[in-house]
Motif scaffolding. Structure first.
Motif, mmCIF file in Angstrom:
data_model
loop_
_atom_site.group_PDB
_atom_site.id
_atom_site.type_symbol
_atom_site.label_atom_id
_atom_site.label_comp_id
_atom_site.label_asym_id
_atom_site.label_seq_id
_atom_site.Cartn_x
_atom_site.Cartn_y
_atom_site.Cartn_z
ATOM 1 N N ILE A 14 0.869 -1.181 0.000
ATOM 2 C CA ILE A 14 0.000 0.000 0.000
ATOM 3 C C ILE A 14 0.904 1.229 0.000
ATOM 4 O O ILE A 14 1.790 1.342 0.854
ATOM 5 N N PRO A 15 0.713 2.152 -0.923
ATOM 6 C CA PRO A 15 1.597 3.330 -0.967
ATOM 7 C C PRO A 15 1.437 4.197 0.280
ATOM 8 O O PRO A 15 0.367 4.225 0.903
ATOM 9 N N PRO A 16 2.490 4.915 0.666
ATOM 10 C CA PRO A 16 2.493 5.601 1.966
ATOM 11 C C PRO A 16 1.511 6.750 2.088
ATOM 12 O O PRO A 16 1.143 7.117 3.204
ATOM 13 N N GLN A 17 1.032 7.292 0.985
ATOM 14 C CA GLN A 17 0.163 8.468 1.059
ATOM 15 C C GLN A 17 -1.308 8.124 1.267
ATOM 16 O O GLN A 17 -2.133 9.008 1.447
ATOM 17 N N TRP A 18 -1.661 6.833 1.263
ATOM 18 C CA TRP A 18 -3.057 6.425 1.403
ATOM 19 C C TRP A 18 -3.313 5.772 2.751
ATOM 20 O O TRP A 18 -2.603 4.844 3.146
ATOM 21 N N HIS A 19 -4.344 6.219 3.447
ATOM 22 C CA HIS A 19 -4.821 5.466 4.607
ATOM 23 C C HIS A 19 -5.672 4.309 4.088
ATOM 24 O O HIS A 19 -5.981 4.222 2.885
ATOM 25 N N PRO A 22 1.509 7.437 -15.400
ATOM 26 C CA PRO A 22 2.177 8.377 -14.493
ATOM 27 C C PRO A 22 2.816 7.635 -13.320
ATOM 28 O O PRO A 22 2.408 6.534 -12.977
ATOM 29 N N SER A 23 3.791 8.280 -12.701
ATOM 30 C CA SER A 23 4.531 7.632 -11.626
ATOM 31 C C SER A 23 4.214 8.202 -10.248
ATOM 32 O O SER A 23 4.713 7.683 -9.250
ATOM 33 N N GLU A 24 3.392 9.249 -10.188
ATOM 34 C CA GLU A 24 3.095 9.877 -8.895
ATOM 35 C C GLU A 24 1.615 10.223 -8.812
ATOM 36 O O GLU A 24 1.025 10.720 -9.775
ATOM 37 N N TRP A 25 1.033 9.974 -7.651
ATOM 38 C CA TRP A 25 -0.389 10.177 -7.444
ATOM 39 C C TRP A 25 -0.765 11.649 -7.377
ATOM 40 O O TRP A 25 -0.117 12.438 -6.696
ATOM 41 N N LYS A 26 -1.807 11.978 -8.111
ATOM 42 C CA LYS A 26 -2.449 13.289 -8.015
ATOM 43 C C LYS A 26 -3.945 13.056 -8.063
ATOM 44 O O LYS A 26 -4.436 12.265 -8.877
ATOM 45 N N CYS A 45 9.449 3.887 -3.488
ATOM 46 C CA CYS A 45 8.718 5.116 -3.791
ATOM 47 C C CYS A 45 9.181 6.215 -2.834
ATOM 48 O O CYS A 45 9.895 5.960 -1.865
ATOM 49 N N THR A 46 8.748 7.430 -3.123
ATOM 50 C CA THR A 46 8.975 8.530 -2.194
ATOM 51 C C THR A 46 7.845 8.564 -1.178
ATOM 52 O O THR A 46 6.838 7.849 -1.308
ATOM 53 N N ALA A 47 7.975 9.421 -0.186
ATOM 54 C CA ALA A 47 6.924 9.547 0.837
ATOM 55 C C ALA A 47 5.613 10.025 0.239
ATOM 56 O O ALA A 47 4.539 9.771 0.796
ATOM 57 N N GLU A 48 5.694 10.715 -0.901
ATOM 58 C CA GLU A 48 4.495 11.202 -1.580
ATOM 59 C C GLU A 48 3.933 10.180 -2.562
ATOM 60 O O GLU A 48 2.888 10.420 -3.184
ATOM 61 N N GLY A 49 4.625 9.062 -2.717
ATOM 62 C CA GLY A 49 4.123 8.006 -3.580
ATOM 63 C C GLY A 49 4.653 8.023 -4.997
ATOM 64 O O GLY A 49 4.089 7.348 -5.868
ATOM 65 N N ARG A 50 5.741 8.742 -5.288
ATOM 66 C CA ARG A 50 6.336 8.691 -6.624
ATOM 67 C C ARG A 50 7.117 7.388 -6.748
ATOM 68 O O ARG A 50 7.999 7.097 -5.948
ATOM 69 N N LEU A 51 6.803 6.624 -7.772
ATOM 70 C CA LEU A 51 7.317 5.266 -7.910
ATOM 71 C C LEU A 51 8.645 5.207 -8.662
ATOM 72 O O LEU A 51 8.869 5.953 -9.616
ATOM 73 N N ASP A 52 9.500 4.285 -8.228
ATOM 74 C CA ASP A 52 10.651 3.849 -9.008
ATOM 75 C C ASP A 52 10.369 2.394 -9.374
ATOM 76 O O ASP A 52 10.572 1.491 -8.564
ATOM 77 N N LEU A 53 9.898 2.176 -10.592
ATOM 78 C CA LEU A 53 9.526 0.833 -11.021
ATOM 79 C C LEU A 53 10.663 0.096 -11.725
ATOM 80 O O LEU A 53 10.484 -1.040 -12.157
ATOM 81 N N ASN A 54 11.811 0.719 -11.807
ATOM 82 C CA ASN A 54 12.944 0.085 -12.488
ATOM 83 C C ASN A 54 13.817 -0.731 -11.549
ATOM 84 O O ASN A 54 14.463 -1.687 -11.971
ATOM 85 N N ASN A 55 13.848 -0.364 -10.271
ATOM 86 C CA ASN A 55 14.710 -1.037 -9.305
ATOM 87 C C ASN A 55 13.970 -2.213 -8.673
ATOM 88 O O ASN A 55 12.955 -2.026 -7.997
ATOM 89 N N LYS A 56 14.479 -3.426 -8.882
ATOM 90 C CA LYS A 56 13.885 -4.634 -8.301
ATOM 91 C C LYS A 56 14.806 -5.263 -7.264
ATOM 92 O O LYS A 56 14.606 -6.419 -6.877
ATOM 93 N N ALA A 71 18.502 1.092 -3.086
ATOM 94 C CA ALA A 71 17.594 2.205 -3.368
ATOM 95 C C ALA A 71 18.341 3.455 -3.797
ATOM 96 O O ALA A 71 19.386 3.802 -3.231
ATOM 97 N N ASP A 72 17.794 4.128 -4.783
ATOM 98 C CA ASP A 72 18.238 5.467 -5.132
ATOM 99 C C ASP A 72 18.011 6.372 -3.922
ATOM 100 O O ASP A 72 17.030 6.201 -3.187
ATOM 101 N N PRO A 73 18.877 7.371 -3.672
ATOM 102 C CA PRO A 73 18.711 8.223 -2.481
ATOM 103 C C PRO A 73 17.357 8.913 -2.375
ATOM 104 O O PRO A 73 16.909 9.237 -1.274
ATOM 105 N N GLU A 74 16.688 9.121 -3.491
ATOM 106 C CA GLU A 74 15.374 9.773 -3.458
ATOM 107 C C GLU A 74 14.268 8.849 -2.984
ATOM 108 O O GLU A 74 13.183 9.311 -2.622
ATOM 109 N N PHE A 75 14.527 7.534 -3.010
ATOM 110 C CA PHE A 75 13.461 6.565 -2.796
ATOM 111 C C PHE A 75 13.754 5.675 -1.589
ATOM 112 O O PHE A 75 14.892 5.563 -1.138
ATOM 113 N N ALA A 76 12.701 5.035 -1.104
ATOM 114 C CA ALA A 76 12.813 4.063 -0.020
ATOM 115 C C ALA A 76 11.754 2.985 -0.246
ATOM 116 O O ALA A 76 10.793 3.199 -0.997
ATOM 117 N N PRO A 77 11.891 1.820 0.385
ATOM 118 C CA PRO A 77 10.809 0.847 0.311
ATOM 119 C C PRO A 77 9.496 1.475 0.757
ATOM 120 O O PRO A 77 9.470 2.284 1.690
#
Length: 270
Positions: free
Chosen positions: A123-128, A160-164, A186-197, A203-209
């Motif tokens: 579940i992405p971090p921005q959604w309850h 798209p890679s980020e929720w709006k 993804c980022t805390a706002e839910g922007r996805l990195d779908l290339n890193n498996k 993780a890229d410094p911008e992203f976290a599990p």
């Protein structure tokens, strides 16, 4: 009665049977949850799907990316790729019945009594939780409707890679689907990195599990997920249960007994 959740099976039927024997699974009394990716890449995709379909009254299934891929291939919206093991499914006389069953499975399952929520990738971090359930229902409604083929024809892609909130149409549905079935970093706002498996350390410094963000809005929920074999079943976060332990890659198949959080494993010699 016990409830067991199992990670990605991916057509590995013999390990699944051995694991069910190990926990003394009783189909008359116990229940089985599967965190998506029932089939594909393993040696027995057709036999696995047939086996699970026959016990469907005791199953709780959420769709994974490989399950959605099967539906898309079966309905002519995608050609199988060289690594797929879908031929026997597609050539079987029962495959339309199996596809119809799969497309009525959810992306997210919540059992308030047991206290768990399950989706294939998380579940992405921005959604309850209530918002996540609502967004899952958006895609589920389309999968079960006359819009199915239109959706499948546009389901693939990383954008798209980020929720709006203003997202609409197929772009909105594609991103929701990617959150529930393909997400890892993804980022805390839910922007996805779908290339890193890879592993958490990659993780890229911008992203976290997705589960590692401190302000994740489902932090108080017990979340079951699969999809991420590189974690080897280890998610360093409270209330998060990673169940993809790489059976199809020669790892193990893992079951979690929900009533006491005990794990069971079997080796995956295929």
């Amino acid at each position: 009665m016990s409830t067991y959740a199992i990670g990605d099976i991916q057509g590995c039927l013999e390990p699944l049977k051995r694991l069910l024997d190990k926990v003394n699974f009783d189909p008359a009394e116990d229940r089985l949850w599967i965190a998506g990716d029932l089939i594909n890449r393993g040696p027995s995709s057709q036999a696995t799907l047939s086996f699970l379909y026959q016990m469907r009254d005791r199953l709780t299934v959420v769709l994974g990316n490989h399950d959605l891929h099967l539906i898309a291939v079966a309905r002519g919206h995608r050609a199988p790729n060289s690594k797929d093991t879908l031929e026997e499914i597609l050539g079987h006389e029962s495959h339309p019945e199996w596809i119809e069953w799969l497309r009525h499975m959810p992306l997210l399952h919540h059992d308030a009594d047991l206290g768990y929520v399950m989706s294939h990738a998380g579940i992405p971090p921005q959604w309850h939780l209530e918002r996540a359930k609502a967004h899952a229902r958006e895609v589920e409604a389309v999968l079960q409707s006359s819009q199915l083929d239109d959706f499948l024809s546009q389901m693939y892609g990383n954008e798209p890679s980020e929720w709006k909130h203003k997202l609409y149409g197929m772009e909105r549905l594609r991103l929701i689907t990617n959150y529930f079935t393909r997400m890892r970093f993804c980022t805390a706002e839910g922007r996805l990195d779908l290339n890193n498996k890879g592993t958490v350390e990659s993780a890229d410094p911008e992203f976290a599990p997705w589960f590692a963000h401190p302000k994740h809005k489902c932090r108080d929920q017990k979340i079951i997920f699969g999809h991420w074999a590189a974690l080897e079943g280890k998610a360093d976060a409270t209330n998060v249960f990673a169940l993809d332990t790489g059976c199809v890659w020669g790892g193990t198949l893992t079951a979690l007994r929900l009533e006491d959080e005990r794990r069971f494993e079997c080796d995956c010699e295929l």
